[in-house]
Enzyme design. Structure first.
Site, PDB file in Angstrom:
ATOM      1  N   TYR A   1       0.861  -1.180   0.000  1.00 15.98           N
ATOM      2  CA  TYR A   1       0.000   0.000   0.000  1.00 15.98           C
ATOM      3  C   TYR A   1       0.908   1.246   0.000  1.00 15.98           C
ATOM      4  O   TYR A   1       1.914   1.275   0.709  1.00 15.98           O
ATOM      5  CB  TYR A   1      -0.886  -0.058   1.249  1.00 15.98           C
ATOM      6  CG  TYR A   1      -1.650   1.199   1.537  1.00 15.98           C
ATOM      7  CD1 TYR A   1      -2.642   1.652   0.672  1.00 15.98           C
ATOM      8  CD2 TYR A   1      -1.396   1.937   2.685  1.00 15.98           C
ATOM      9  CE1 TYR A   1      -3.339   2.806   0.946  1.00 15.98           C
ATOM     10  CE2 TYR A   1      -2.094   3.097   2.962  1.00 15.98           C
ATOM     11  CZ  TYR A   1      -3.063   3.522   2.081  1.00 15.98           C
ATOM     12  OH  TYR A   1      -3.755   4.671   2.356  1.00 15.98           O
TER      13      TYR A   1
ATOM     14  N   LYS B   1     -11.287  -1.331   6.128  1.00 12.84           N
ATOM     15  CA  LYS B   1     -11.700  -1.993   4.887  1.00 12.84           C
ATOM     16  C   LYS B   1     -12.733  -3.087   5.176  1.00 12.84           C
ATOM     17  O   LYS B   1     -13.802  -2.782   5.655  1.00 12.84           O
ATOM     18  CB  LYS B   1     -10.453  -2.514   4.170  1.00 12.84           C
ATOM     19  CG  LYS B   1      -9.282  -1.508   4.122  1.00 12.84           C
ATOM     20  CD  LYS B   1      -9.571  -0.298   3.255  1.00 12.84           C
ATOM     21  CE  LYS B   1      -8.537   0.814   3.395  1.00 12.84           C
ATOM     22  NZ  LYS B   1      -7.148   0.436   3.196  1.00 12.84           N
TER      23      LYS B   1
END
Ligand SMILES: *Cc1c(COP(=O)(O)O)cnc(C)c1O
Length: 400
Positions: free
Chosen positions: A117, A214
Protein backbone atom coordinates in the site's frame (compact mmCIF):
# COMPACT_ATOMS: atom_id res chain seq x y z
CA UNK A 1 -28.91 -35.67 23.50
CA UNK A 2 -25.27 -34.58 23.71
CA UNK A 3 -23.20 -35.39 20.71
CA UNK A 4 -19.56 -35.79 21.81
CA UNK A 5 -18.13 -34.95 18.39
CA UNK A 6 -20.11 -31.77 18.25
CA UNK A 7 -19.37 -30.85 21.86
CA UNK A 8 -15.62 -31.00 21.36
CA UNK A 9 -15.62 -29.16 18.05
CA UNK A 10 -14.21 -25.63 18.12
CA UNK A 11 -16.76 -23.00 17.20
CA UNK A 12 -16.73 -21.73 13.63
CA UNK A 13 -15.45 -18.33 12.55
CA UNK A 14 -18.83 -16.61 12.26
CA UNK A 15 -20.03 -17.98 15.60
CA UNK A 16 -16.95 -16.53 17.31
CA UNK A 17 -17.25 -13.27 15.33
CA UNK A 18 -20.80 -12.91 16.73
CA UNK A 19 -20.44 -14.15 20.32
CA UNK A 20 -16.87 -14.45 21.58
CA UNK A 21 -15.82 -12.45 24.62
CA UNK A 22 -19.24 -11.04 25.53
CA UNK A 23 -21.96 -12.31 27.85
CA UNK A 24 -25.20 -10.26 27.81
CA UNK A 25 -25.79 -11.28 31.44
CA UNK A 26 -22.84 -9.08 32.43
CA UNK A 27 -24.60 -6.02 30.95
CA UNK A 28 -28.21 -6.29 32.18
CA UNK A 29 -29.07 -8.58 29.29
CA UNK A 30 -28.11 -6.11 26.56
CA UNK A 31 -27.73 -8.22 23.39
CA UNK A 32 -25.23 -5.76 21.93
CA UNK A 33 -22.14 -4.76 23.92
CA UNK A 34 -22.38 -1.22 25.29
CA UNK A 35 -20.14 1.55 24.02
CA UNK A 36 -18.08 2.69 26.99
CA UNK A 37 -17.70 6.37 26.14
CA UNK A 38 -15.37 7.22 28.98
CA UNK A 39 -11.85 8.58 28.94
CA UNK A 40 -10.91 7.45 32.43
CA UNK A 41 -11.89 4.89 35.08
CA UNK A 42 -12.52 5.40 38.80
CA UNK A 43 -10.30 3.48 41.23
CA UNK A 44 -12.11 1.82 44.12
CA UNK A 45 -9.33 2.88 46.50
CA UNK A 46 -6.04 4.74 46.16
CA UNK A 47 -4.19 1.47 46.69
CA UNK A 48 -6.17 -0.26 43.91
CA UNK A 49 -5.13 2.47 41.46
CA UNK A 50 -1.47 2.19 42.44
CA UNK A 51 -1.59 -1.60 42.06
CA UNK A 52 -3.13 -1.32 38.60
CA UNK A 53 -0.35 1.02 37.53
CA UNK A 54 2.19 -1.52 38.76
CA UNK A 55 0.39 -4.24 36.79
CA UNK A 56 -0.39 -6.13 40.01
CA UNK A 57 -4.17 -5.83 39.72
CA UNK A 58 -6.37 -6.19 36.63
CA UNK A 59 -8.66 -3.35 35.59
CA UNK A 60 -9.02 -0.31 33.42
CA UNK A 61 -7.00 2.84 34.08
CA UNK A 62 -7.25 5.32 31.20
CA UNK A 63 -8.75 5.15 27.74
CA UNK A 64 -5.62 5.65 25.68
CA UNK A 65 -4.42 2.13 26.41
CA UNK A 66 -7.58 0.09 27.14
CA UNK A 67 -11.36 0.33 27.15
CA UNK A 68 -13.94 -2.47 27.69
CA UNK A 69 -15.52 -2.04 24.22
CA UNK A 70 -12.03 -2.37 22.71
CA UNK A 71 -11.35 -5.49 24.78
CA UNK A 72 -14.26 -7.42 23.23
CA UNK A 73 -13.10 -6.51 19.73
CA UNK A 74 -9.49 -7.37 20.53
CA UNK A 75 -10.37 -10.80 21.94
CA UNK A 76 -12.62 -11.54 18.98
CA UNK A 77 -10.02 -10.57 16.40
CA UNK A 78 -7.28 -12.51 18.20
CA UNK A 79 -9.50 -15.60 18.05
CA UNK A 80 -10.40 -15.11 14.37
CA UNK A 81 -6.73 -14.76 13.40
CA UNK A 82 -5.69 -17.60 15.73
CA UNK A 83 -3.38 -15.42 17.86
CA UNK A 84 -2.90 -14.91 21.60
CA UNK A 85 -3.74 -11.22 21.84
CA UNK A 86 -5.05 -8.29 19.82
CA UNK A 87 -4.87 -4.51 19.99
CA UNK A 88 -6.99 -1.91 18.24
CA UNK A 89 -5.61 1.33 16.79
CA UNK A 90 -7.03 4.45 15.19
CA UNK A 91 -6.20 3.34 11.62
CA UNK A 92 -4.34 0.70 9.65
CA UNK A 93 -1.33 3.02 9.41
CA UNK A 94 -1.42 3.34 13.22
CA UNK A 95 -1.43 -0.46 13.65
CA UNK A 96 1.59 -0.86 11.39
CA UNK A 97 3.53 2.13 12.75
CA UNK A 98 2.75 1.22 16.40
CA UNK A 99 4.26 -2.23 15.80
CA UNK A 100 7.36 -0.89 14.09
CA UNK A 101 8.04 2.01 16.48
CA UNK A 102 7.63 -0.29 19.48
CA UNK A 103 9.93 -3.04 18.24
CA UNK A 104 12.67 -1.25 16.23
CA UNK A 105 15.64 0.84 17.30
CA UNK A 106 18.27 2.78 15.36
CA UNK A 107 20.67 0.36 13.68
CA UNK A 108 18.03 -2.36 13.22
CA UNK A 109 17.17 -3.54 9.75
CA UNK A 110 13.82 -4.36 8.13
CA UNK A 111 13.19 -6.08 4.82
CA UNK A 112 9.96 -5.21 2.99
CA UNK A 113 8.33 -6.63 -0.11
CA UNK A 114 8.37 -4.18 -3.01
CA UNK A 115 4.58 -4.11 -3.50
CA UNK A 116 2.83 -2.43 -0.58
CA UNK A 117 0.00 0.00 0.00
CA UNK A 118 1.46 3.39 -1.05
CA UNK A 119 1.58 5.03 2.37
CA UNK A 120 3.05 1.89 3.97
CA UNK A 121 5.78 1.99 1.32
CA UNK A 122 6.38 5.69 2.11
CA UNK A 123 6.54 4.93 5.84
CA UNK A 124 9.25 2.32 5.32
CA UNK A 125 11.27 4.11 2.65
CA UNK A 126 10.89 7.74 3.79
CA UNK A 127 10.01 7.83 7.51
CA UNK A 128 11.89 4.97 9.20
CA UNK A 129 15.30 5.76 7.63
CA UNK A 130 15.13 9.19 9.31
CA UNK A 131 15.39 7.37 12.65
CA UNK A 132 18.42 5.30 11.72
CA UNK A 133 16.52 2.16 10.74
CA UNK A 134 17.82 0.49 7.60
CA UNK A 135 15.05 -0.60 5.24
CA UNK A 136 15.88 -3.06 2.47
CA UNK A 137 13.55 -3.98 -0.36
CA UNK A 138 13.15 -7.43 -1.92
CA UNK A 139 10.75 -9.21 -4.25
CA UNK A 140 9.09 -11.71 -1.92
CA UNK A 141 7.62 -13.62 -4.86
CA UNK A 142 11.23 -14.64 -5.49
CA UNK A 143 12.18 -15.56 -1.91
CA UNK A 144 15.93 -15.85 -2.69
CA UNK A 145 15.91 -12.05 -3.06
CA UNK A 146 14.66 -11.87 0.55
CA UNK A 147 17.38 -14.18 1.80
CA UNK A 148 19.98 -11.99 0.06
CA UNK A 149 18.81 -9.02 2.18
CA UNK A 150 18.62 -10.78 5.55
CA UNK A 151 21.36 -10.37 8.16
CA UNK A 152 21.92 -10.70 11.92
CA UNK A 153 20.59 -7.15 12.18
CA UNK A 154 17.23 -7.92 10.54
CA UNK A 155 14.52 -7.45 13.19
CA UNK A 156 11.45 -7.75 10.97
CA UNK A 157 10.22 -8.58 7.50
CA UNK A 158 6.99 -7.04 6.24
CA UNK A 159 4.63 -7.85 3.38
CA UNK A 160 1.03 -7.97 2.15
CA UNK A 161 -0.62 -10.93 0.47
CA UNK A 162 -2.54 -10.53 -1.75
CA UNK A 163 -0.64 -7.28 -2.29
CA UNK A 164 -2.09 -3.85 -2.96
CA UNK A 165 -2.76 -3.02 -5.84
CA UNK A 166 -1.74 -5.85 -8.18
CA UNK A 167 -2.83 -8.87 -6.08
CA UNK A 168 0.55 -10.62 -6.12
CA UNK A 169 0.34 -13.63 -3.81
CA UNK A 170 3.28 -14.44 -1.55
CA UNK A 171 4.10 -17.82 -0.01
CA UNK A 172 3.77 -17.05 3.70
CA UNK A 173 5.32 -20.32 4.98
CA UNK A 174 8.34 -19.88 2.69
CA UNK A 175 8.96 -16.29 3.86
CA UNK A 176 8.59 -17.41 7.49
CA UNK A 177 11.08 -20.26 7.00
CA UNK A 178 13.71 -17.87 5.61
CA UNK A 179 13.10 -14.97 8.03
CA UNK A 180 13.12 -17.16 11.13
CA UNK A 181 16.63 -18.40 10.25
CA UNK A 182 17.89 -14.98 11.38
CA UNK A 183 15.20 -14.66 14.10
CA UNK A 184 13.43 -11.84 12.25
CA UNK A 185 9.77 -11.27 13.10
CA UNK A 186 7.37 -11.84 10.23
CA UNK A 187 4.70 -9.14 10.09
CA UNK A 188 1.89 -9.59 7.55
CA UNK A 189 -0.75 -7.08 6.47
CA UNK A 190 -3.85 -9.28 6.13
CA UNK A 191 -6.20 -6.47 5.04
CA UNK A 192 -7.05 -7.87 1.58
CA UNK A 193 -7.90 -11.42 2.65
CA UNK A 194 -9.17 -10.98 6.25
CA UNK A 195 -9.15 -14.00 8.61
CA UNK A 196 -12.29 -15.24 6.85
CA UNK A 197 -10.12 -16.20 3.85
CA UNK A 198 -6.55 -16.44 5.14
CA UNK A 199 -4.86 -16.78 8.55
CA UNK A 200 -1.12 -16.07 8.21
CA UNK A 201 -0.39 -17.04 11.85
CA UNK A 202 -1.27 -20.64 10.87
CA UNK A 203 1.68 -20.50 8.45
CA UNK A 204 4.06 -19.29 11.16
CA UNK A 205 3.82 -15.50 10.79
CA UNK A 206 4.38 -13.63 14.07
CA UNK A 207 2.19 -10.53 13.87
CA UNK A 208 -0.82 -9.59 11.73
CA UNK A 209 -1.83 -6.01 11.04
CA UNK A 210 -5.07 -4.82 9.48
CA UNK A 211 -6.61 -1.74 8.07
CA UNK A 212 -9.94 -2.41 9.80
CA UNK A 213 -11.23 0.48 7.72
CA UNK A 214 -11.70 -1.99 4.89
CA UNK A 215 -13.42 -5.41 5.09
CA UNK A 216 -13.51 -5.75 8.89
CA UNK A 217 -15.65 -2.63 9.21
CA UNK A 218 -17.09 -3.39 5.81
CA UNK A 219 -19.42 -0.41 5.49
CA UNK A 220 -17.15 2.51 4.62
CA UNK A 221 -18.10 4.42 7.76
CA UNK A 222 -14.98 4.31 9.94
CA UNK A 223 -11.20 4.29 10.12
CA UNK A 224 -9.56 1.72 12.33
CA UNK A 225 -6.70 -0.72 12.68
CA UNK A 226 -6.02 -3.97 14.51
CA UNK A 227 -2.94 -6.05 15.21
CA UNK A 228 -2.78 -9.63 16.48
CA UNK A 229 0.21 -11.56 17.78
CA UNK A 230 1.88 -13.17 20.79
CA UNK A 231 0.95 -11.72 24.19
CA UNK A 232 4.44 -10.40 24.96
CA UNK A 233 4.68 -8.50 21.66
CA UNK A 234 1.15 -7.08 21.84
CA UNK A 235 1.75 -5.98 25.46
CA UNK A 236 4.94 -4.23 24.40
CA UNK A 237 3.16 -2.46 21.53
CA UNK A 238 0.38 -1.39 23.90
CA UNK A 239 2.67 -0.22 26.72
CA UNK A 240 5.09 1.68 24.50
CA UNK A 241 3.66 2.20 20.99
CA UNK A 242 0.09 3.00 21.94
CA UNK A 243 0.74 4.52 25.36
CA UNK A 244 3.60 6.89 24.68
CA UNK A 245 4.81 6.75 21.07
CA UNK A 246 1.83 6.98 18.73
CA UNK A 247 -1.12 7.42 21.14
CA UNK A 248 -3.26 6.28 18.22
CA UNK A 249 -6.20 4.83 20.18
CA UNK A 250 -9.41 3.68 18.49
CA UNK A 251 -12.61 5.36 19.66
CA UNK A 252 -15.04 3.05 21.55
CA UNK A 253 -17.70 4.09 19.04
CA UNK A 254 -15.59 2.77 16.16
CA UNK A 255 -15.07 -0.45 18.15
CA UNK A 256 -18.84 -0.81 18.31
CA UNK A 257 -19.12 -0.35 14.54
CA UNK A 258 -16.34 -2.90 14.00
CA UNK A 259 -18.04 -5.42 16.29
CA UNK A 260 -21.16 -4.97 14.19
CA UNK A 261 -19.19 -5.37 10.95
CA UNK A 262 -17.43 -8.54 12.13
CA UNK A 263 -20.74 -10.36 12.59
CA UNK A 264 -21.22 -10.51 8.81
CA UNK A 265 -17.55 -10.75 7.80
CA UNK A 266 -17.63 -14.35 6.65
CA UNK A 267 -20.81 -14.09 4.58
CA UNK A 268 -19.69 -10.76 3.12
CA UNK A 269 -16.36 -12.25 2.04
CA UNK A 270 -18.21 -15.12 0.34
CA UNK A 271 -20.34 -12.66 -1.65
CA UNK A 272 -17.40 -10.35 -2.45
CA UNK A 273 -15.43 -13.37 -3.68
CA UNK A 274 -18.25 -14.84 -5.79
CA UNK A 275 -19.01 -11.53 -7.52
CA UNK A 276 -15.31 -10.78 -8.05
CA UNK A 277 -14.85 -14.20 -9.65
CA UNK A 278 -17.71 -13.46 -12.07
CA UNK A 279 -16.28 -10.00 -12.87
CA UNK A 280 -12.76 -11.39 -13.36
CA UNK A 281 -14.04 -14.03 -15.76
CA UNK A 282 -16.00 -11.39 -17.67
CA UNK A 283 -12.99 -9.03 -17.91
CA UNK A 284 -10.59 -11.85 -18.85
CA UNK A 285 -12.66 -12.54 -21.98
CA UNK A 286 -13.25 -8.92 -22.97
CA UNK A 287 -11.34 -7.80 -26.09
CA UNK A 288 -10.57 -4.33 -24.66
CA UNK A 289 -8.92 -5.77 -21.54
CA UNK A 290 -5.18 -6.24 -21.95
CA UNK A 291 -4.34 -7.92 -18.65
CA UNK A 292 -6.06 -8.94 -15.46
CA UNK A 293 -4.89 -9.93 -11.98
CA UNK A 294 -7.28 -11.99 -9.88
CA UNK A 295 -6.03 -14.91 -7.78
CA UNK A 296 -9.18 -16.93 -8.59
CA UNK A 297 -8.44 -17.12 -12.33
CA UNK A 298 -6.83 -20.46 -13.30
CA UNK A 299 -4.12 -18.73 -15.36
CA UNK A 300 -3.20 -16.23 -12.60
CA UNK A 301 0.53 -16.95 -12.02
CA UNK A 302 0.13 -17.81 -8.31
CA UNK A 303 -3.31 -19.40 -8.59
CA UNK A 304 -2.16 -22.72 -7.12
CA UNK A 305 -0.49 -21.00 -4.16
CA UNK A 306 -3.56 -18.79 -3.56
CA UNK A 307 -5.76 -21.88 -3.60
CA UNK A 308 -3.58 -23.58 -1.00
CA UNK A 309 -3.13 -20.56 1.27
CA UNK A 310 -6.60 -18.97 1.06
CA UNK A 311 -10.12 -20.36 1.38
CA UNK A 312 -11.49 -17.80 -1.11
CA UNK A 313 -9.95 -15.26 -3.46
CA UNK A 314 -11.43 -12.01 -2.16
CA UNK A 315 -13.06 -8.99 -3.75
CA UNK A 316 -10.17 -7.13 -5.36
CA UNK A 317 -9.25 -7.15 -9.04
CA UNK A 318 -6.47 -5.36 -10.91
CA UNK A 319 -6.84 -4.89 -14.66
CA UNK A 320 -5.40 -2.92 -17.55
CA UNK A 321 -7.12 -1.85 -20.76
CA UNK A 322 -5.63 -1.67 -24.20
CA UNK A 323 -4.98 2.00 -24.82
CA UNK A 324 -3.31 2.77 -21.50
CA UNK A 325 -3.96 5.58 -19.03
CA UNK A 326 -6.28 7.69 -21.20
CA UNK A 327 -8.68 4.82 -21.78
CA UNK A 328 -8.53 3.76 -18.11
CA UNK A 329 -9.54 7.26 -17.02
CA UNK A 330 -12.30 7.34 -19.68
CA UNK A 331 -13.65 4.01 -18.42
CA UNK A 332 -13.80 5.31 -14.85
CA UNK A 333 -15.80 8.29 -16.06
CA UNK A 334 -18.31 6.11 -17.94
CA UNK A 335 -19.24 4.03 -14.88
CA UNK A 336 -22.63 4.81 -13.36
CA UNK A 337 -23.05 2.37 -10.47
CA UNK A 338 -19.42 1.53 -9.72
CA UNK A 339 -18.13 4.47 -7.72
CA UNK A 340 -14.85 6.33 -8.27
CA UNK A 341 -13.21 6.23 -4.84
CA UNK A 342 -10.17 4.89 -3.06
CA UNK A 343 -10.52 2.53 -0.07
CA UNK A 344 -11.93 -0.96 -0.49
CA UNK A 345 -13.96 -3.65 1.21
CA UNK A 346 -17.18 -1.66 1.33
CA UNK A 347 -20.71 -2.65 0.30
CA UNK A 348 -20.31 -0.29 -2.68
CA UNK A 349 -18.19 -1.39 -5.64
CA UNK A 350 -15.30 1.06 -5.92
CA UNK A 351 -12.76 1.74 -8.66
CA UNK A 352 -9.53 3.72 -8.51
CA UNK A 353 -6.38 4.39 -10.54
CA UNK A 354 -3.37 3.41 -8.35
CA UNK A 355 -0.70 5.25 -10.41
CA UNK A 356 -2.37 8.64 -9.80
CA UNK A 357 -4.14 7.82 -6.52
CA UNK A 358 -3.20 5.25 -3.83
CA UNK A 359 0.26 4.55 -5.26
CA UNK A 360 1.18 8.00 -6.65
CA UNK A 361 3.67 8.26 -3.79
CA UNK A 362 5.83 5.58 -5.44
CA UNK A 363 6.96 7.77 -8.39
CA UNK A 364 6.86 6.57 -12.02
CA UNK A 365 10.22 4.78 -12.01
CA UNK A 366 9.51 2.87 -8.80
CA UNK A 367 6.05 1.88 -10.05
CA UNK A 368 7.50 0.48 -13.27
CA UNK A 369 10.11 -1.42 -11.25
CA UNK A 370 7.49 -2.79 -8.87
CA UNK A 371 4.96 -3.91 -11.46
CA UNK A 372 2.33 -1.22 -10.91
CA UNK A 373 1.32 -0.31 -14.48
CA UNK A 374 0.39 3.28 -15.30
CA UNK A 375 -2.91 2.13 -16.79
CA UNK A 376 -3.75 -0.30 -13.98
CA UNK A 377 -7.22 0.03 -12.44
CA UNK A 378 -8.13 -1.48 -9.08
CA UNK A 379 -11.70 -2.66 -8.52
CA UNK A 380 -13.09 -3.44 -5.08
CA UNK A 381 -16.18 -5.54 -5.76
CA UNK A 382 -19.01 -4.66 -3.41
CA UNK A 383 -22.15 -6.41 -2.26
CA UNK A 384 -24.59 -5.17 -4.90
CA UNK A 385 -26.27 -7.81 -7.07
CA UNK A 386 -23.60 -9.32 -9.31
CA UNK A 387 -25.52 -8.72 -12.55
CA UNK A 388 -25.84 -5.01 -11.84
CA UNK A 389 -22.08 -4.63 -11.29
CA UNK A 390 -21.32 -6.61 -14.45
CA UNK A 391 -23.86 -4.63 -16.47
CA UNK A 392 -22.31 -1.32 -15.43
CA UNK A 393 -18.83 -2.51 -16.38
CA UNK A 394 -20.08 -3.83 -19.72
CA UNK A 395 -21.82 -0.59 -20.69
CA UNK A 396 -18.73 1.45 -19.71
CA UNK A 397 -16.41 -0.81 -21.72
CA UNK A 398 -18.72 -0.47 -24.73
CA UNK A 399 -18.53 3.32 -24.41
CA UNK A 400 -14.73 3.65 -24.44
C1 LIG B 1 -5.84 1.07 3.44
C2 LIG B 1 -4.70 0.18 3.70
C3 LIG B 1 -3.79 0.46 4.72
C4 LIG B 1 -3.88 1.71 5.57
O1 LIG B 1 -4.97 1.64 6.43
P1 LIG B 1 -5.73 2.97 7.00
O2 LIG B 1 -6.83 2.38 7.82
O3 LIG B 1 -6.22 3.73 5.81
O4 LIG B 1 -4.73 3.72 7.78
C5 LIG B 1 -2.76 -0.45 4.96
N1 LIG B 1 -2.64 -1.57 4.21
C6 LIG B 1 -3.50 -1.87 3.21
C7 LIG B 1 -3.31 -3.12 2.43
C8 LIG B 1 -4.55 -1.01 2.92
O5 LIG B 1 -5.39 -1.30 1.92
Amino acid sequence: MTNPVRRNRPQGLSTRAIHLGYDPASEQGALTPPIYMTSTFAFETAEAGSEMFKGERPGYIYGRTRNPTQTILEERMASLEGGEAGMTTASGMAAMSSVMMSLLSAGDEVVIDHTLYGNTFAYFTQALPRFGIVVRIADFMNPETLTAQLSEKTRAVYFETPANPNLRVIDIAEIVRRAHKVNALVVVDNTFATPALQRPLEYGADVIVHSATKYLGGHGDLLGGILVGPKDIVTKVRQTGLRWITGATLSPFNCFLLLRGLKTLEIRMERHSASAQAMAEFLAKHPKVESISYPGLPDFPQHALAKKQMSGFGGLIGFELEGGVARSMALMNELKLITRAVSLGDAETLIQHPASMTHAIYGAEERAKHGIGDGLLRLSIGLENTDDILYDMEQALNAV
